[in-house]
Design a protein around this motif. Structure first.
Motif, mmCIF file in Angstrom:
data_model
loop_
_atom_site.group_PDB
_atom_site.id
_atom_site.type_symbol
_atom_site.label_atom_id
_atom_site.label_comp_id
_atom_site.label_asym_id
_atom_site.label_seq_id
_atom_site.Cartn_x
_atom_site.Cartn_y
_atom_site.Cartn_z
ATOM 1 N N VAL A 31 30.694 -1.121 23.666
ATOM 2 C CA VAL A 31 30.692 -2.229 22.716
ATOM 3 C C VAL A 31 29.418 -3.064 22.872
ATOM 4 O O VAL A 31 28.878 -3.595 21.916
ATOM 5 C CB VAL A 31 31.959 -3.082 22.932
ATOM 6 N N PHE A 94 42.097 -13.172 22.046
ATOM 7 C CA PHE A 94 41.662 -11.982 22.775
ATOM 8 C C PHE A 94 42.306 -11.785 24.136
ATOM 9 O O PHE A 94 42.603 -10.665 24.555
ATOM 10 C CB PHE A 94 40.137 -11.970 22.902
ATOM 11 N N ILE B 65 35.103 -5.797 16.482
ATOM 12 C CA ILE B 65 34.174 -5.419 17.535
ATOM 13 C C ILE B 65 33.177 -6.536 17.790
ATOM 14 O O ILE B 65 32.850 -6.852 18.921
ATOM 15 C CB ILE B 65 33.411 -4.125 17.161
ATOM 16 N N LEU B 68 34.818 -9.195 19.656
ATOM 17 C CA LEU B 68 34.993 -8.715 21.021
ATOM 18 C C LEU B 68 33.703 -8.849 21.806
ATOM 19 O O LEU B 68 33.696 -9.369 22.924
ATOM 20 C CB LEU B 68 35.432 -7.243 20.956
ATOM 21 N N GLU B 69 32.612 -8.400 21.204
ATOM 22 C CA GLU B 69 31.317 -8.493 21.876
ATOM 23 C C GLU B 69 30.971 -9.919 22.201
ATOM 24 O O GLU B 69 30.496 -10.214 23.298
ATOM 25 C CB GLU B 69 30.224 -7.923 20.965
ATOM 26 N N TRP B 71 33.043 -12.404 22.604
ATOM 27 C CA TRP B 71 33.941 -12.892 23.633
ATOM 28 C C TRP B 71 33.500 -12.386 25.004
ATOM 29 O O TRP B 71 33.450 -13.138 25.971
ATOM 30 C CB TRP B 71 35.373 -12.434 23.334
ATOM 31 N N VAL B 72 33.186 -11.099 25.043
ATOM 32 C CA VAL B 72 32.771 -10.489 26.311
ATOM 33 C C VAL B 72 31.505 -11.159 26.826
ATOM 34 O O VAL B 72 31.408 -11.510 28.001
ATOM 35 C CB VAL B 72 32.550 -8.965 26.138
#
Lengths: 139, 80
Positions: A31, A94, B65, B68-69, B71-72
């Motif tokens: 990702v 999340f 995605i 997600l990215e 957040w990561v």
């Protein structure tokens, strides 16, 4: 990370994902650089993609036994060739996302073949196990 | 659908290479023994249905995605 190993591989899941048996070829890409999360993307249907993670990165005591049938079906010759990815159900919050520990996707790096393998139901794993099993303090 | 009655100990043969035995009957519960070639997968139906439903719910769109990215990346410094 596993995604660098899978980088140029088209994974043949041959009817392998339950409910998506008509889709055969997938790619797995990370990702973001160095991320434990990946995207398992269908080559045939751009609308089908799954966020995945190696379950061992989340639960280091996770384990299961491969059946003779899957070892033969994927031409597995040695354990080092095996890559395991779990499908994540991403939640709008999340941190409440979950991963499927009952039906991991098992890939043989050497043959490029893979399949979603449903574990023996006598196991104690969950289809919706927390992606973040510990509450980090102060969040 | 073919419906057959079996007593405990009796079996059904499918395609000459699959055999299903009724091994025990305990109240509401029937215990079945299944003999089939090892390349055949055998699962309780509800487990298969649960996995199917979970897979379908897990389909991620491109914007998931990106979320997600983001957040990561924002949590990278805090994790492990």
């Amino acid at each position: 990370m596993v995604y660098s190993l899978l980088k140029d591989t088209v994974i043949d899941l041959a009817q392998g994902i339950v409910g998506f048996e008509q889709l055969r070829y997938f790619r797995a890409v990370e990702v973001g650089p160095g991320s434990i999360f990946g995207m398992l993307q269908s080559e045939e249907d751009p609308n089908v993609g799954f966020v995945v993670v190696s379950p061992f990165d989340v639960y280091d005591d996770y384990e299961f036994k491969l059946s003779d049938e899957i070892i033969e079906g994927l031409d597995i010759k040695q354990p080092e060739d095996i890559i395991v990815l779990s499908i994540i159900t991403v939640s709008p919050k999340f941190k409440e996302s979950t991963l499927n520990l009952v039906a991991p996707i098992v890939i043989n790096l050497s043959s490029g073949k893979g399949r979603q393998f449903i574990l023996d139901t006598a196991r104690i794993y969950s289809i919706h196990a927390p992606l973040f099993p510990r509450q980090e303090g102060g969040e | 659908m073919l419906v057959l009655s079996r007593k405990r100990g009796q079996s059904i043969v499918i395609n000459s290479n699959i055999e299903i035995f009724v091994t025990a009957i305990e109240g509401d519960q029937v215990k079945l023994g299944i003999r089939a070639p090892r390349e055949y997968s055998i699962h309780r139906k509800e487990v298969l249905e649960d996995v199917r439903a979970s897979n379908q719910n897990a389909i991620s769109r491109k914007f998931d995605i990106q979320e997600l990215e983001r957040w990561v990346q924002s949590h990278n410094s805090e994790h492990k």
